[in-house]
Structure formats: C-alpha cells, structure tokens
Scaffold this motif. Sequence first.
Motif, PDB file in Angstrom:
ATOM      1  N   SER A 342       0.830  -1.208   0.000  1.00 32.46           N
ATOM      2  CA  SER A 342       0.000   0.000   0.000  1.00 32.46           C
ATOM      3  C   SER A 342       0.865   1.258   0.000  1.00 32.46           C
ATOM      4  N   ILE A 343       0.604   2.131  -0.950  1.00 36.31           N
ATOM      5  CA  ILE A 343       1.319   3.400  -1.019  1.00 36.31           C
ATOM      6  C   ILE A 343       1.086   4.208   0.248  1.00 36.31           C
ATOM      7  N   TRP A 344      -0.134   4.189   0.749  1.00 32.77           N
ATOM      8  CA  TRP A 344      -0.481   5.011   1.905  1.00 32.77           C
ATOM      9  C   TRP A 344       0.125   4.452   3.183  1.00 32.77           C
ATOM     10  N   LEU A 345       0.310   3.142   3.258  1.00 32.41           N
ATOM     11  CA  LEU A 345       1.016   2.564   4.396  1.00 32.41           C
ATOM     12  C   LEU A 345       2.473   3.030   4.409  1.00 32.41           C
ATOM     13  N   VAL A 346       3.106   3.007   3.241  1.00 27.87           N
ATOM     14  CA  VAL A 346       4.486   3.494   3.131  1.00 27.87           C
ATOM     15  C   VAL A 346       4.561   4.962   3.529  1.00 27.87           C
ATOM     16  N   LEU A 347       3.591   5.760   3.056  1.00 33.15           N
ATOM     17  CA  LEU A 347       3.570   7.189   3.380  1.00 33.15           C
ATOM     18  C   LEU A 347       3.451   7.393   4.887  1.00 33.15           C
ATOM     19  N   GLY A 348       2.569   6.639   5.535  1.00 38.62           N
ATOM     20  CA  GLY A 348       2.371   6.794   6.974  1.00 38.62           C
ATOM     21  C   GLY A 348       3.572   6.391   7.800  1.00 38.62           C
ATOM     22  N   VAL A 349       4.165   5.235   7.480  1.00 39.71           N
ATOM     23  CA  VAL A 349       5.343   4.777   8.221  1.00 39.71           C
ATOM     24  C   VAL A 349       6.500   5.742   8.025  1.00 39.71           C
ATOM     25  N   ALA A 350       6.703   6.186   6.785  1.00 46.30           N
ATOM     26  CA  ALA A 350       7.799   7.124   6.517  1.00 46.30           C
ATOM     27  C   ALA A 350       7.570   8.448   7.241  1.00 46.30           C
ATOM     28  N   PHE A 351       6.325   8.889   7.338  1.00 47.36           N
ATOM     29  CA  PHE A 351       6.030  10.148   8.034  1.00 47.36           C
ATOM     30  C   PHE A 351       6.422  10.049   9.508  1.00 47.36           C
ATOM     31  N   VAL A 352       6.078   8.931  10.153  1.00 43.73           N
ATOM     32  CA  VAL A 352       6.423   8.746  11.568  1.00 43.73           C
ATOM     33  C   VAL A 352       7.938   8.728  11.752  1.00 43.73           C
ATOM     34  N   LEU A 353       8.639   7.998  10.898  1.00 46.92           N
ATOM     35  CA  LEU A 353      10.096   7.937  11.007  1.00 46.92           C
ATOM     36  C   LEU A 353      10.744   9.286  10.688  1.00 46.92           C
ATOM     37  N   ALA A 354      10.120  10.063   9.809  1.00 42.71           N
ATOM     38  CA  ALA A 354      10.643  11.401   9.504  1.00 42.71           C
ATOM     39  C   ALA A 354      10.437  12.359  10.667  1.00 42.71           C
ATOM     40  N   LEU A 355       9.387  12.134  11.462  1.00 42.74           N
ATOM     41  CA  LEU A 355       9.081  13.025  12.578  1.00 42.74           C
ATOM     42  C   LEU A 355      10.027  12.823  13.754  1.00 42.74           C
ATOM     43  N   ILE A 356      10.516  11.606  13.942  1.00 46.17           N
ATOM     44  CA  ILE A 356      11.335  11.281  15.116  1.00 46.17           C
ATOM     45  C   ILE A 356      12.563  12.186  15.250  1.00 46.17           C
ATOM     46  N   PRO A 357      13.379  12.400  14.183  1.00 46.01           N
ATOM     47  CA  PRO A 357      14.563  13.258  14.355  1.00 46.01           C
ATOM     48  C   PRO A 357      14.230  14.669  14.820  1.00 46.01           C
ATOM     49  N   ASP A 358      13.106  15.221  14.386  1.00 46.73           N
ATOM     50  CA  ASP A 358      12.752  16.584  14.788  1.00 46.73           C
ATOM     51  C   ASP A 358      12.248  16.663  16.224  1.00 46.73           C
ATOM     52  N   LEU A 359      11.915  15.528  16.818  1.00 48.18           N
ATOM     53  CA  LEU A 359      11.487  15.507  18.214  1.00 48.18           C
ATOM     54  C   LEU A 359      12.642  15.226  19.166  1.00 48.18           C
ATOM     55  N   MET A 360      13.819  14.928  18.609  1.00 46.12           N
ATOM     56  CA  MET A 360      14.979  14.615  19.435  1.00 46.12           C
ATOM     57  C   MET A 360      15.643  15.895  19.951  1.00 46.12           C
ATOM     58  N   PRO A 361      16.183  15.873  21.177  1.00 49.15           N
ATOM     59  CA  PRO A 361      16.891  17.053  21.700  1.00 49.15           C
ATOM     60  C   PRO A 361      18.256  17.203  21.043  1.00 49.15           C
ATOM     61  N   ALA A 362      18.847  18.390  21.196  1.00 51.23           N
ATOM     62  CA  ALA A 362      20.153  18.670  20.592  1.00 51.23           C
ATOM     63  C   ALA A 362      21.266  18.160  21.497  1.00 51.23           C
ATOM     64  N   THR A 363      21.225  16.856  21.793  1.00 51.47           N
ATOM     65  CA  THR A 363      22.230  16.200  22.619  1.00 51.47           C
ATOM     66  C   THR A 363      22.762  14.990  21.857  1.00 51.47           C
ATOM     67  N   TRP A 364      23.802  14.362  22.416  1.00 55.08           N
ATOM     68  CA  TRP A 364      24.338  13.177  21.752  1.00 55.08           C
ATOM     69  C   TRP A 364      23.300  12.057  21.705  1.00 55.08           C
ATOM     70  N   LEU A 365      22.491  11.937  22.769  1.00 55.80           N
ATOM     71  CA  LEU A 365      21.425  10.938  22.757  1.00 55.80           C
ATOM     72  C   LEU A 365      20.419  11.245  21.660  1.00 55.80           C
ATOM     73  N   GLY A 366      20.127  12.527  21.486  1.00 55.57           N
ATOM     74  CA  GLY A 366      19.217  12.927  20.415  1.00 55.57           C
ATOM     75  C   GLY A 366      19.786  12.638  19.040  1.00 55.57           C
ATOM     76  N   VAL A 367      21.085  12.885  18.875  1.00 64.16           N
ATOM     77  CA  VAL A 367      21.736  12.596  17.588  1.00 64.16           C
ATOM     78  C   VAL A 367      21.667  11.107  17.282  1.00 64.16           C
ATOM     79  N   ILE A 368      21.913  10.281  18.298  1.00 58.38           N
ATOM     80  CA  ILE A 368      21.857   8.829  18.091  1.00 58.38           C
ATOM     81  C   ILE A 368      20.439   8.396  17.714  1.00 58.38           C
ATOM     82  N   GLY A 369      19.436   8.959  18.422  1.00 59.71           N
ATOM     83  CA  GLY A 369      18.050   8.617  18.105  1.00 59.71           C
ATOM     84  C   GLY A 369      17.658   9.047  16.704  1.00 59.71           C
TER      85      GLY A 369
END
Length: 462
Positions: A342-369
């Motif tokens: 499903s194209i829309w399943l790919v879109l949804g999963v990719a959206f969640v994974l794309a959101l994670i880096p922007d929710l990470m703090p500006a620390t080494w733990l955030g960089v790793i996440g």
Amino acid sequence: MRRQQMVPVALLVAAVGLLGLGVVGPPTADGGIRITPGLPILLVAAGVSWWWRGSAGAVLGVVAVAVVTVASIGAGLGSDLVGDRGLPVAVARWVQVVGLAAATYALVRRLVAGRSPVGTAGERPRRDRSKVLQVTGLLVLCGIGAELLAAYGDSTGDPGGIAFALVFFGALYGAPALLARDLVRRLGWGWPSLLLIFAALGTAQAGLIDQSLFSVDYGGYEGWEENREPTLIPAVGLSGYNAYSFIVGHVIFSFAAPVALAEAWVPARARKPWLGPVGITFAAIAYAVAAVLIVTDPESRSGSKAQLLAMAGLVGALVILAVIVGRRHQEDHAGPGKPGVSIWLVLGVAFVLALIPDLMPATWLGVIGAATATATVGVLLLLAAQTRAWTIRHTAAVGAAFLLERGLLAFTYFPLIGDVAVGPKYAHNVSMLLVVALAGWLALRGRTAMAPPAERTALPAG
C-alpha cells in the motif's frame, strides 16, 4: 549562431555583467556582494527565451531587457560606462550593455519573423515541453524543500523575497540535483549511488560553501548556540547535532525527496537523463554562480584551512564510494509496475520515522536517536527496492512523507531571524505546504498527467 541560441546566450552575458558589478562595485553594509534585482530577471528571461521560442517568448524577453535597462539607467549607467567608478566597473557595465544589445537585436528579429525561428525544412522534432515542466518543477521543489518549506528565515511571507529565493535556491540546490541525477541515470546506476552523491553535495554545501558546520553564530539565527554547544567536538570545531541536521537534511530535503517526487510525475522517464548539452551547461553555470555568491559572503568564511581540507577529502571519498557502489550495483529494480504494498502505508510509516529526528533534543542521545530513525528508513528502502513489489510511487511516497512532515512542523514555530507578522507567516506555511501536497499528489496518483500522450499510453497500470 542561430537566433534561438543567441537570445539566451546574450541574456546570460548581460547577467554576467551585472554579477561583475556586484563583485567589483560598492559592497553591502556587511562587506558582501551586492546582488541587483536585474540578475535573477535576466537568468529567468534566458531560460524562458530558450524554452519558449515563439513570439510570446520574445515579448517576455523584450520586457525583461527593458526593465533591466531602465533600472540600469537609474543606477548610473552612463557614468559607469565612461569609467567614473574605475576600470573594473566600466568593463562590467560594457559586458552588460553588449549582452543587452545583442539580446534586443535577436529578440526583435524573432518578433519580426512572427514565428519560431526553426525552419520547416528538416525541422527538428517539437520539443517535449512536459520535460521542461518536469525539470522546472524539480528546481522549484528543491528550493522549497531546502529552505522555504521550513520557514525559518526573514523572507518568510515576503512575496519578493520568496520569488528571489526560488530562483537562487533553485540554482544552489536544484541545479546540482539535476546534474547528479542525470549522471547517475546515464551511467545506469541506482539510488544508492545517487544518495552518496547527494551526501557529497550536502557535505560540500555545509562544509565548503556556506561553512555553517564551523560557524559559531551563523547569520544570527535564534537558538544557534543552544543547538551547537551540547554536541560540540572542540578538536574538530563542529557540532555532531549540526553535522547530522545539515548534511542529512540536505540529502533528504534539498535533493533526494524532490528528485523522488519529480521522477514519479512521469515514470516512463524516471530512468532516463533529462538534460542535453545546453541544459547541462545552464545547470552547471547556475550552480557555480550561486555557490560563488555564497562562498564570497563574509558570513561563509568560518572554516579553517584544515577543516576545509578535511571536508574536501570527505566529499571526494563520498564520490569515490558512489562510483564503487554504482559499478557493483546497477539500476534499481523499482519500476512503474503494479504495486504490491500500500502506497499510503508506506507514506504513513515514513512520516512517523521522519518526525522522530525533529522531536529529538540537541544532545548526543538525540543525535543517536535521529540517526537511528534515518538509518532505519535507509535500510528499509534498500531492502524494499530489491523486490518487484516496490515501485517508483513507493519511493515518491517516502519523499512526500519527509517534505510533508517538514511543512507541517513549520507551523509550530516562528522564523528564527527577523520580525515576521502572524498573517504572512501562516500564509507562507500554507502556500509551501500546498505546493508540496500538489507535487505529492501528482507523484502518487495512478495516472501521469505531465507525460505526453504517447508516453501515457505506454505506461503499465501502476
């Protein structure tokens, strides 16, 4: 030289003259190059006159020449020509005048002819304008994905600033994206090599061109020091968080995501080069001019010789790795065939994974996440692309997810520099998001409206 070739070449000569004025003329208040509005006008006019060869294109070219001429007269054209501001300024002015005069001559001849200058006898096949639209769309989308979609600058909500930014960032990001894509497609390589070349371009941008990787306070952006200091590596003078954000950000938003969408607009051309000799020349010149303008800005001189040499070595290593990967692994399996996922399943999963880096703090733990989330996307793409169930539209869905995430997140903050009112800020956010949504819709829909009729009928159902 034929008239259809003479017009854009003459306009480019005039643009070079204006660029020379910015280099040798009086600098800006901070010591940088002064860019006159006539420069983007002439660059756009050159592209339009090359593509639109009929009378309508000639009229637009004449209008551009008239506007630049009137502005130049008001800016002391006569005194510059006689050398009142020195020989370098006089040379730049004469180059501009010669270019404008040659363009006017060719444009008037085109108008008098009242038809396309290409003769009927032995006429070349009519240019496929859908390809030009596809290339133009990619240039615009690269500029939007790289800078305007995030809406962090003081040009947010300013129509004039946005128009200039689309031209300038189209040259700075869209032109190299086009060149890299064409190189990879001509050699028959796949996305792994293309992503490595994009990584080289992103590293060059952040480490050699604007040198933001090494800046203590680049452009006075709010929060720069807070993001830089927690992961600062004093021995090399750069921040791990900034290195991830800038380089990976360029790979995804400036290059890969726009290319993925643009290729899906016309799947029949996705594995073919789009540029001929003229297009390659235009793209190379545009990228070189934009890069030089950034490099010569005093704000972009924060790297030491050792740091710049290290970045140049990293860029070279990434290019070599791209060659090795390209020779071992040829063209992707992904094609325009019927999707099995499903194209829309790919879109949804990719959206969640794309959101994670922007929710990470500006620390080494955030960089790793953040790096883990991005690496997960890369591994999943690498595995999926080896199957026949993965198509060009799936790749486009991943690119659309990243761009949509960046556009939606931009609603949650105000520009990091300048004072932008609420109305223009949100109007900007909505406009940029609508452009991305339209680009995604054109890529993910089952039909290919941008393709010529012959290519539409030749496409498989997917």
